[in-house]
Enzyme design. Structure first.
Site, PDB file in Angstrom:
ATOM      1  N   ASP A  24      31.704  29.552 -41.629  1.00  0.00           N
ATOM      2  CA  ASP A  24      31.997  28.319 -42.376  1.00  0.00           C
ATOM      3  C   ASP A  24      32.914  28.565 -43.565  1.00  0.00           C
ATOM      4  O   ASP A  24      32.841  27.862 -44.570  1.00  0.00           O
ATOM      5  CB  ASP A  24      30.699  27.646 -42.872  1.00  0.00           C
TER       6      ASP A  24
ATOM      7  N   LYS B  65      37.907  28.561 -41.517  1.00  0.00           N
ATOM      8  CA  LYS B  65      38.873  29.131 -40.561  1.00  0.00           C
ATOM      9  C   LYS B  65      39.657  28.030 -39.853  1.00  0.00           C
ATOM     10  O   LYS B  65      40.853  28.158 -39.621  1.00  0.00           O
ATOM     11  CB  LYS B  65      38.143  29.994 -39.520  1.00  0.00           C
TER      12      LYS B  65
ATOM     13  N   HIS C  53      34.165  23.712 -36.262  1.00  0.00           N
ATOM     14  CA  HIS C  53      35.108  23.705 -37.382  1.00  0.00           C
ATOM     15  C   HIS C  53      35.376  22.252 -37.753  1.00  0.00           C
ATOM     16  O   HIS C  53      35.452  21.403 -36.879  1.00  0.00           O
ATOM     17  CB  HIS C  53      36.462  24.283 -36.971  1.00  0.00           C
ATOM     18  N   THR C  54      35.594  22.008 -39.034  1.00  0.00           N
ATOM     19  CA  THR C  54      36.036  20.680 -39.452  1.00  0.00           C
ATOM     20  C   THR C  54      37.484  20.783 -39.889  1.00  0.00           C
ATOM     21  O   THR C  54      37.833  21.659 -40.681  1.00  0.00           O
ATOM     22  CB  THR C  54      35.176  20.157 -40.619  1.00  0.00           C
TER      23      THR C  54
ATOM     24  N   LEU D 214      38.490  26.743 -53.539  1.00  0.00           N
ATOM     25  CA  LEU D 214      38.483  27.076 -54.968  1.00  0.00           C
ATOM     26  C   LEU D 214      38.111  25.842 -55.797  1.00  0.00           C
ATOM     27  O   LEU D 214      37.422  25.941 -56.815  1.00  0.00           O
ATOM     28  CB  LEU D 214      39.872  27.601 -55.386  1.00  0.00           C
TER      29      LEU D 214
HETATM   30  P1  GDP Z   1      35.025  27.105 -40.230  1.00  0.00           P
HETATM   31  O1  GDP Z   1      33.988  27.063 -39.152  1.00  0.00           O
HETATM   32  O2  GDP Z   1      35.219  28.462 -40.807  1.00  0.00           O
HETATM   33  O3  GDP Z   1      36.304  26.463 -39.809  1.00  0.00           O
HETATM   34  O4  GDP Z   1      34.470  26.219 -41.432  1.00  0.00           O
HETATM   35  P2  GDP Z   1      33.811  24.748 -41.389  1.00  0.00           P
HETATM   36  O5  GDP Z   1      34.719  23.812 -40.736  1.00  0.00           O
HETATM   37  O6  GDP Z   1      32.413  24.854 -40.897  1.00  0.00           O
HETATM   38  O7  GDP Z   1      33.683  24.466 -42.953  1.00  0.00           O
HETATM   39  C1  GDP Z   1      34.768  24.318 -43.784  1.00  0.00           C
HETATM   40  C2  GDP Z   1      34.679  22.941 -44.449  1.00  0.00           C
HETATM   41  O8  GDP Z   1      35.314  22.987 -45.699  1.00  0.00           O
HETATM   42  C3  GDP Z   1      35.370  21.848 -43.670  1.00  0.00           C
HETATM   43  O9  GDP Z   1      34.654  20.657 -43.826  1.00  0.00           O
HETATM   44  C4  GDP Z   1      36.737  21.750 -44.338  1.00  0.00           C
HETATM   45  O10 GDP Z   1      37.320  20.460 -44.248  1.00  0.00           O
HETATM   46  C5  GDP Z   1      36.383  22.052 -45.765  1.00  0.00           C
HETATM   47  N1  GDP Z   1      37.439  22.733 -46.502  1.00  0.00           N
HETATM   48  C6  GDP Z   1      38.268  23.724 -46.070  1.00  0.00           C
HETATM   49  N2  GDP Z   1      39.048  24.158 -47.077  1.00  0.00           N
HETATM   50  C7  GDP Z   1      38.682  23.450 -48.173  1.00  0.00           C
HETATM   51  C8  GDP Z   1      39.094  23.490 -49.556  1.00  0.00           C
HETATM   52  O11 GDP Z   1      39.949  24.248 -49.976  1.00  0.00           O
HETATM   53  N3  GDP Z   1      38.457  22.621 -50.411  1.00  0.00           N
HETATM   54  C9  GDP Z   1      37.486  21.762 -49.985  1.00  0.00           C
HETATM   55  N4  GDP Z   1      36.926  20.966 -50.887  1.00  0.00           N
HETATM   56  N5  GDP Z   1      37.086  21.711 -48.697  1.00  0.00           N
HETATM   57  C10 GDP Z   1      37.665  22.556 -47.817  1.00  0.00           C
END
Ligand code: GDP
Length: 399
Positions: A13, A16, A41-42, A304
C-alpha cells in the site's frame, strides 16, 4: 530502452499503482508480476478514481500494452467484473493481455489460463482436482455447512461459470513469454508492477506474516517472465510514514491521535476490503533493510502531504529490546525478537503547511525538504520522486 521494476519497499500500500500510472505515460509495456485480486491499487487520474485488483496500472494509457504475468493468480469471474467496470468508464481494455497466469481460486494446484481456453482439458483438470478439494474442506465444516460446501464445489456450476469467463477473456489471452521477448528485442520501455512490499515477501519478509509470493525484484523477473539480467532499474516505492494490514510486528505503530490523524488524512483503508490499516511513524530500519535486499536505483516517496499538519514528526531510526537493552539497527531474523522491539525515535519539526499544490522541489517548505533529505540519508538510496497527492500532477520529480 529500459526495464524498470516498481517495487513496494515497506508492508504494501505504498502507492505503487499511482507511481506506475504516472510512469506508464513513457512506457510501451506494463507487466504485473505478482499477487491476486485479494489486494488492490487505487489510481486517481484525469479519467476518474479507479480501484484495480488484477489489471496493471498502465491500463489508462491507450498506447501502453498491459500484461498479467505468469506470477499473477487469476480469479476469472473477478477479472471479468473488473473489465466490466473499466468498460463502464469508457476503457475497452484492448491493451490488456494475459500470459500463462494460473488460477488457484478453486484448485490450489493451479489451472493455467490457457486451459480455460480448452473446455475439455479444463473439465478434465477440474474433475481431477475437485475430490481433493472436497476432502480438504470437509474437515472444516459441520453438517450445516455440508450443503454450502457441496454447492461451492459443484463441478458443473464451477465449469459453467469459469468457462463463460474464459470465453470473455479469450481475446486477451496471449503467449506472454513471446510478447515479452519481442518487446525486449525491440528495446521497448517496460515497467514491472509489483504487489505488496518487502516486509511481506515469502522468503525475506516477517515470516509467517507474509504473502505467498515474492514482491522483491527477484520475484519481478520470475513473475513477469523476463530474464533477471534484463532489469535495468529498480524503483522502490516508499510511503512517508508506515502502514500495514494484518498481524505481525510493527514497532512504530501508533494507537493514539497521531495514528488516527495518519489514517484519516492518508485515507488508510483497504482498497479491496475497506479495513482500517495500522498506521505509524516512518520506520527507517525497515526501509534500509528493503534497500539492501532489493538494491533500489532510486526511491519514489509517496504521501508526503499526509504529514502536512504535524507539529513534530518522528522517524524510527533504530529498535531497542527492553529485555536486555540491546539496540538493533537491522530487522532481526527472529520474528519473536522483532515482536518485542520498541522504536528509537529521532524527532524533526513539522512544516505545518499545505504541500498539495507544490510542483517542484523548491516549492516544498524547508522543513519538508529536510525531512525528505533525512529519509534519503537513512535509506542510502536517492529519492528521485516525491508525491504530494494522488493526482498525476502532484508528483515532484527531483532529479
Ligand atoms: P498500492 O497497492 O501500493 O498501489 O497502494 P494503494 O493503492 O493500496 O494505496 C495508495 C493510496 O494512496 C491510494 O488511494 C492512492 O490514491 C493514494 N495516494 C498515492 N499517492 C498519494 C500521495 O502522494 N498523497 C495522497 N494523499 N494520497 C496518495
Amino acid at each position: 530502452m529500459s526495464v524498470t521494476a516498481v517495487v513496494g519497499a515497506q508492508w504494501g500500500d505504498e502507492g505503487k499503482g499511482r507511481v506506475v500510472d504516472y510512469l506508464a505515460d513513457d512506457a510501451d509495456l506494463v507487466i504485473r508480476y505478482g499477487g491476486g485480486n485479494n489486494a488492490g491499487h487505487t489510481v486517481v487520474n484525469p479519467h476518474g478514481h479507479f480501484k484495480l485488483h488484477l489489471i496493471p496500472s498502465g491500463i489508462f494509457h491507450p498506447g501502453t500494452r498491459n500484461l498479467l504475468g505468469n506470477g499473477v493468480v487469476i480469479n476469472p469471474p473477478a477479472l471479468v467484473a473488473e473489465l466490466d467496470g473499466l468498460a463502464a468508464a469508457g476503457f475497452d481494455a484492448g491493451n490488456l493481455f494475459i500470459g500463462p497466469a494460473y488460477i488457484d481460486k478453486v484448485a490450489r494446484r493451479g489451472i493455467r489460463v490457457i486451459e480455460l481456453m480448452e473446455p475439455d482439458a479444463f473439465r478434465e483438470r477440474l474433475a481431477a482436482t475437485l475430490p481433493r478439494i472436497r476432502r480438504l474442506v470437509a474437515g472444516f465444516g459441520d453438517d450445516e455447512m455440508a450443503d454450502a460446501i457441496a454447492e461451492a464445489t459443484d463441478e458443473r456450476r464451477i465449469a459453467d461459470a469459469y468457462l463463460a469467463a474464459g470465453e470473455r477473456l479469450r481475446p486477451h489471452v496471449v503467449d506472454g513469454q513471446a510478447l515479452v521477448d519481442e518487446a525486449l528485442e525491440r528495446g521497448e520501455r517496460i515497467l514491472l508492477e509489483g504487489q505488496l512490499g518487502t516486509m511481506r515477501d515469502i522468503d525475506w519478509g516477517i515470516y509467517p506474516y507474509v504473502t505467498s509470493s515474492s514482491p522483491i525484484p527477484g520475484g519481478a523477473s520470475l513473475g513477469a517472465g523476463l530474464p533477471a539480467v534484463k532489469i535495468d532499474q529498480v524503483l522502490g516505492v516508499v510511503k512517508a510514514y508506515t502502514t500495514a494490514v494484518g498481524a505481525g510486528p510493527l514497532p512504530t505503530e501508533l494507537e493514539d491521535v497521531d495514528g488516527e490523524q495518519l489514517r484519516e488524512r492518508g485515507e488508510e483503508y483497504g482498497t479491496s476490503t475497506g479495513r482500517a490499516r495500522r498506521c505509524g511513524w516512518y520506520d527507517a530500519v525497515a526501509v534500509h533493510f528493503s534497500v539492501r535486499l532489493a538494491g533500489y536505483s532510486a526511491i519514489a516517496l509517496t504521501k508526503l502531504d499526509v504529514l502536512d499538519g504535524f507539529e513534530r514528526i518522528r522517524i524510527g531510526v533504530a529498535y531497542r529490546d527492553l529485555t536486555d537493552g540491546r539496540e538493533w539497527t537491522t530487522v532481526p531474523a527472529s520474528t519473536s525478537v522483532y515482536e518485542r522491539l520498541e522504536p528509537v525515535y529521532e524527532d524533526l519539526p513539522g512544516w505545518q503547511a499545505d504541500t498539495t499544490a507544490c510542483r517542484s522541489w523548491s516549492d516544498l517548505p524547508q522543513a519538508a525538504r529536510t525531512y525528505v533529505e533525512r529519509l534519503e540519508a537513512l535509506a542510502g538510496a536517492p529519492i528521485t520522486h516525491v508525491s504530494v497527492g494522488p493526482e498525476r500532477a502532484q508528483m515532484i520529480v527531483r532529479r
